[in-house]
Scaffold this active site. Sequence first.
Site, PDB file in Angstrom:
ATOM      1  N   ASP A  39       0.815  -1.217   0.000  1.00 21.04           N
ATOM      2  CA  ASP A  39       0.000   0.000   0.000  1.00 21.04           C
ATOM      3  C   ASP A  39       0.850   1.269   0.000  1.00 21.04           C
ATOM      4  O   ASP A  39       0.718   2.126   0.870  1.00 21.04           O
ATOM      5  CB  ASP A  39      -0.937   0.007   1.218  1.00 21.04           C
ATOM      6  N   GLU A 210     -11.359  -1.191  -3.631  1.00 21.54           N
ATOM      7  CA  GLU A 210     -10.708  -0.489  -2.528  1.00 21.54           C
ATOM      8  C   GLU A 210      -9.552   0.361  -3.042  1.00 21.54           C
ATOM      9  O   GLU A 210      -9.322   0.470  -4.250  1.00 21.54           O
ATOM     10  CB  GLU A 210     -10.218  -1.498  -1.490  1.00 21.54           C
TER      11      GLU A 210
END
Length: 319
Positions: A39, A210
């Site tokens: 991420d 997401e």
Amino acid sequence: MGKSKTFSVLIFTLFITFSAGNPALASNWSLTGDTLIHDPSIIKEGNTWYTFGTGLVGENGIRVLRSENGNEWNKAPNVFPTSPSWWKDYIPYHESNQWAPDISYYNGRYWMYYSVSSFGSNTSLIGLLSTTSITSGQWRDDGLVIRSTTANNYNAIDGDLVIDKDGNPWLSFGSFWSGIKLTRLDENTMKPTGSIYSIASRPNNNGAVEAPNIIFRNGYYYLFVSFDNCCQGVNSTYKMAVGRSTSIAGPYYDKNGMNRMNGGGTIFDAGNDRWKGPGHSDILNNNIIVRHAYDALANGSPNLLINDLNWDSQGWPTY
């Protein structure tokens, strides 16, 4: 208006080398050193590059990588080596590592949104830190931004700051449940001040959507998301999709004209034989894109990928 961002982890330290070359010219940037990350979010302060990412499982805080040239990376001290006590007021059983940080520069400060949660739950929160200098290591705790509970149909994680064409700040966020959300922020507090808009979902809420990342370029807002299964090494089916809109609150459409709220999305990166499950992207200055992917040549270790971001004649992103 491109925003200034940072590199946003899991198992063991790995040293990798991509094809050599100048970062400004190479398709895949040539990376060496410690590139272990999940991420990633990227920013450059002066001549120093920083990547912030989800903390390693079993450790505290947010993982930080640092580079003096964008190629050679080294581990820097974690953010949040000790958890603030107020997190437990909202998430009593949160993970020790924090997820999906997002770093941006706006109005003279660096703002970092981060997620606190536990796997598979939407009892979550997005918190905020800020500083006038990343290099100083001195962060101000700006507290809670937004939270979700089992009563909500969204998950308050994966926050991403976007500055609209008029200079106003917004926050996109969301993972699973009913998909990607967007809310206007107060430019002084950098916290929500208005409605929550829905801007992307999967058909019948089937599977993940997401890690939103929105940028503005030449009259369009571009919404990048990740979907399918992350975090399973070489078995990950994660991939990235993109759509665009003339309004920050949507509707967003893919190349075929399908609304992102109906599961639309043009595939941007689905990986290759070596790099499996790419996703959770971050874009710097509309011309550099980072994300993580799992290295099939290293037992599926999650690593940082950096590419120059290009744009085709119809205004769609490529790399």
